[in-house]
Design an enzyme around this catalytic site. Structure first.
Site, PDB file in Angstrom:
ATOM      1  N   ARG A 119       7.175 -62.530  20.156  1.00 53.02           N
ATOM      2  CA  ARG A 119       5.744 -62.717  19.851  1.00 53.02           C
ATOM      3  C   ARG A 119       5.451 -62.880  18.354  1.00 53.02           C
ATOM      4  O   ARG A 119       4.336 -62.668  17.893  1.00 53.02           O
ATOM      5  CB  ARG A 119       4.888 -61.581  20.407  1.00 53.02           C
ATOM      6  N   LYS A 141       1.620 -75.132   9.922  1.00 56.79           N
ATOM      7  CA  LYS A 141       1.759 -75.916  11.159  1.00 56.79           C
ATOM      8  C   LYS A 141       3.229 -75.960  11.531  1.00 56.79           C
ATOM      9  O   LYS A 141       4.060 -76.443  10.752  1.00 56.79           O
ATOM     10  CB  LYS A 141       1.250 -77.346  10.961  1.00 56.79           C
ATOM     11  N   GLU A 183       3.059 -89.076   1.077  1.00 54.70           N
ATOM     12  CA  GLU A 183       2.147 -87.924   1.063  1.00 54.70           C
ATOM     13  C   GLU A 183       1.659 -87.610  -0.358  1.00 54.70           C
ATOM     14  O   GLU A 183       0.512 -87.216  -0.559  1.00 54.70           O
ATOM     15  CB  GLU A 183       2.817 -86.679   1.672  1.00 54.70           C
ATOM     16  N   LYS A 223      -3.081 -78.708  -1.366  1.00 52.89           N
ATOM     17  CA  LYS A 223      -2.975 -78.284   0.044  1.00 52.89           C
ATOM     18  C   LYS A 223      -3.396 -76.817   0.191  1.00 52.89           C
ATOM     19  O   LYS A 223      -4.076 -76.451   1.152  1.00 52.89           O
ATOM     20  CB  LYS A 223      -1.564 -78.515   0.584  1.00 52.89           C
ATOM     21  N   GLU A 233      -7.809 -76.448  10.809  1.00 49.43           N
ATOM     22  CA  GLU A 233      -8.207 -77.863  10.883  1.00 49.43           C
ATOM     23  C   GLU A 233      -9.435 -78.138  11.750  1.00 49.43           C
ATOM     24  O   GLU A 233      -9.399 -78.956  12.671  1.00 49.43           O
ATOM     25  CB  GLU A 233      -7.015 -78.726  11.358  1.00 49.43           C
ATOM     26  N   ARG A 237      -9.590 -79.751   6.438  1.00 49.62           N
ATOM     27  CA  ARG A 237      -8.141 -80.016   6.547  1.00 49.62           C
ATOM     28  C   ARG A 237      -7.875 -81.406   7.129  1.00 49.62           C
ATOM     29  O   ARG A 237      -6.812 -81.986   6.924  1.00 49.62           O
ATOM     30  CB  ARG A 237      -7.464 -78.916   7.376  1.00 49.62           C
ATOM     31  N   ASN A 241      -5.296 -86.020   6.768  1.00 46.62           N
ATOM     32  CA  ASN A 241      -4.838 -87.052   7.708  1.00 46.62           C
ATOM     33  C   ASN A 241      -5.167 -88.465   7.230  1.00 46.62           C
ATOM     34  O   ASN A 241      -5.074 -89.415   8.012  1.00 46.62           O
ATOM     35  CB  ASN A 241      -5.460 -86.820   9.092  1.00 46.62           C
ATOM     36  N   HIS A 244      -3.213 -91.418   8.374  1.00 43.92           N
ATOM     37  CA  HIS A 244      -2.336 -90.935   9.443  1.00 43.92           C
ATOM     38  C   HIS A 244      -2.739 -91.428  10.834  1.00 43.92           C
ATOM     39  O   HIS A 244      -1.892 -91.483  11.717  1.00 43.92           O
ATOM     40  CB  HIS A 244      -2.287 -89.404   9.447  1.00 43.92           C
ATOM     41  N   HIS A 248       0.346 -92.798  12.461  1.00 44.95           N
ATOM     42  CA  HIS A 248       0.975 -92.194  13.647  1.00 44.95           C
ATOM     43  C   HIS A 248       1.091 -93.220  14.768  1.00 44.95           C
ATOM     44  O   HIS A 248       2.108 -93.273  15.472  1.00 44.95           O
ATOM     45  CB  HIS A 248       0.148 -91.001  14.145  1.00 44.95           C
ATOM     46  N   HIS A 261       7.790 -91.859   8.368  1.00 44.45           N
ATOM     47  CA  HIS A 261       6.424 -91.351   8.339  1.00 44.45           C
ATOM     48  C   HIS A 261       5.703 -91.838   7.074  1.00 44.45           C
ATOM     49  O   HIS A 261       4.569 -92.326   7.132  1.00 44.45           O
ATOM     50  CB  HIS A 261       6.460 -89.822   8.393  1.00 44.45           C
TER      51      HIS A 261
HETATM   52  N1  GLY Z   1       0.221 -82.305   7.352  1.00 38.12           N
HETATM   53  C1  GLY Z   1      -1.150 -82.076   7.479  1.00 38.12           C
HETATM   54  C2  GLY Z   1      -1.515 -80.633   7.614  1.00 38.12           C
HETATM   55  O1  GLY Z   1      -0.693 -79.749   7.393  1.00 38.12           O
HETATM   56  O2  GLY Z   1      -2.622 -80.340   7.956  1.00 38.12           O
END
Ligand code: GLY
Length: 352
Positions: A119, A141, A183, A223, A233, A237, A241, A244, A248, A261
């Site tokens: 957990r 993430k 990025e 960031k 997000e 946040r 993107n 993206h 994507h 990417h």
């Molecule tokens: N790579 C985008 C984020 O971490 O929100």
């Protein structure tokens, strides 16, 4: 050495950035238990695992190294299950920790193992690719891919520390370096015109290497600020993107093989900015500025993908919501906003 603190209360942590840190990582994190599962891949482990292991052993901790095959295929359920087995065989408890040494695949996979093993246990990121240093290692993430698509299973699980050694970039191929630059350029586009101009002034990889620590720290700081304001997000946040949505989709329809990417994001940033210039949302000339900077860092800015294929992929993507998608646009370089647009917005001649 530079230190940034991500202020997320009890989930807060430091990002330390400095040349040579790879040999001294254990000074920069705490482990509440006695064991560390060190996860790396077949490209990175031969280069740095010994140094990292020695540093951690030097702090009196037991270390078990697990090396997964390099590449996106390892970001899967089978490899995840094998990490749980390794952790169990090593008798890891809830106070032990997982350390990720590698690029985004290793970070996302081991982070998700740490988020879910018993957990949730502590997790430390030692990113060695530019993409991971400026983006994926910060912000929590983590996740794996499914046969149906990328990043379909995951969690928000903040690391306890992020330790970045810019010297590890010296061993990156030009392709992997350019991948991360997508990025870096994105950060300039969305919030920092000065960073954007600096990237142009330094002129390419050699110039970047000379000020790598400063540029990586700036990207991490951008960031940090965004993640502190919107960890999960639901708001700002989303600005991360930029480029993206199209990117994507392009990666997906080309089977994740034709474009990295960073390449897909470079094409996406240029594409959407051409559209929004056409529609009057963006200062004229921005798309050309982005294209010039991407080209300087060996990133493509155009592709021949069919617009209807792109739209189909965007519609199927998890970021799509009823009636459209929250896309990121620039007012000008360094100033961005989100706007809901219909899916077929991305099937427009103006972007080509
Ligand atoms: N790579 C985008 C984020 O971490 O929100």
């Amino acid at each position: 050495m530079r230190r940034l603190t991500v202020d997320l209360g009890e989930r807060g942590y430091d990002i330390v950035i400095g040349r040579g840190l790879i040999g001294d990582v254990a000074r920069h994190f705490e482990c509440r238990g006695s064991k560390v599962l060190l996860v790396s891949d077949t490209n990175v482990a031969p280069l740095y695992a010994d140094k990292v292991r020695s540093s951690i052993i030097g702090r009196g901790l037991e270390v078990k190294l697990v090396t997964v095959p390099a590449g996106e295929k390892s970001k899967c359920a089978d490899t995840l299950l094998s990490l749980y087995s390794e952790a169990l065989a090593f008798n890891m408890t809830r106070s032990d920790a997982i350390v990720a040494l590698g690029g985004g695949v290793v970070g996302d996979l081991s982070g998700f193992a740490a988020a879910t093993y018993m957990r949730g246990i502590d997790f430390i990121q030692i990113p060695t690719s530019l993409l991971a240093q400026v983006d994926s290692s910060v912000g929590g993430k983590v996740g794996i891919d499914l046969p149906e698509g990328k990043n379909l299973v995951g969690a928000f699980h903040q690391p306890r520390a992020v330790i970045i050694d810019p010297d590890t970039l010296d061993t990156l191929t030009d392709g992997f370096f350019a991948d991360g630059m997508g990025e870096v350029i994105k950060y300039g586009c969305i919030v920092d015109a000065q960073l954007f101009d600096k990237l142009g002034a330094i002129g390419g990889r050699d110039g970047f290497s000379e000020c790598a620590e400063e540029i990586i720290a700036r990207c991490c700081d951008i960031k940090r600020d965004i993640v502190e304001r919107d960890e999960k997000e639901s708001g700002c946040r989303k600005l991360l993107n930029f480029g993206h949505t199209y990117g994507h989709a392009l990666e997906k329809i080309s089977g994740y093989s034709a474009y990295s990417h960073g390449q897909a994001v470079a094409i996406g940033m240029t594409y959407i900015t051409r559209l929004s210039e056409r529609d009057g949302y963006t200062e004229q000339g921005c798309a050309n500025k982005i294209a010039r900077l991407c080209t300087m860092y060996n990133l493509p800015t155009q592709c021949s993908a069919a617009g209807d294929e792109i739209v189909k992929a965007i519609t199927a993507d998890k970021k799509g919501t009823l009636g459209g998608v929250d896309a990121v646009f620039l007012k000008k370089i360094g100033d961005s906003f989100t706007r809901r647009v219909p899916f077929d917005y991305f099937n427009a001649e103006g972007g080509k």
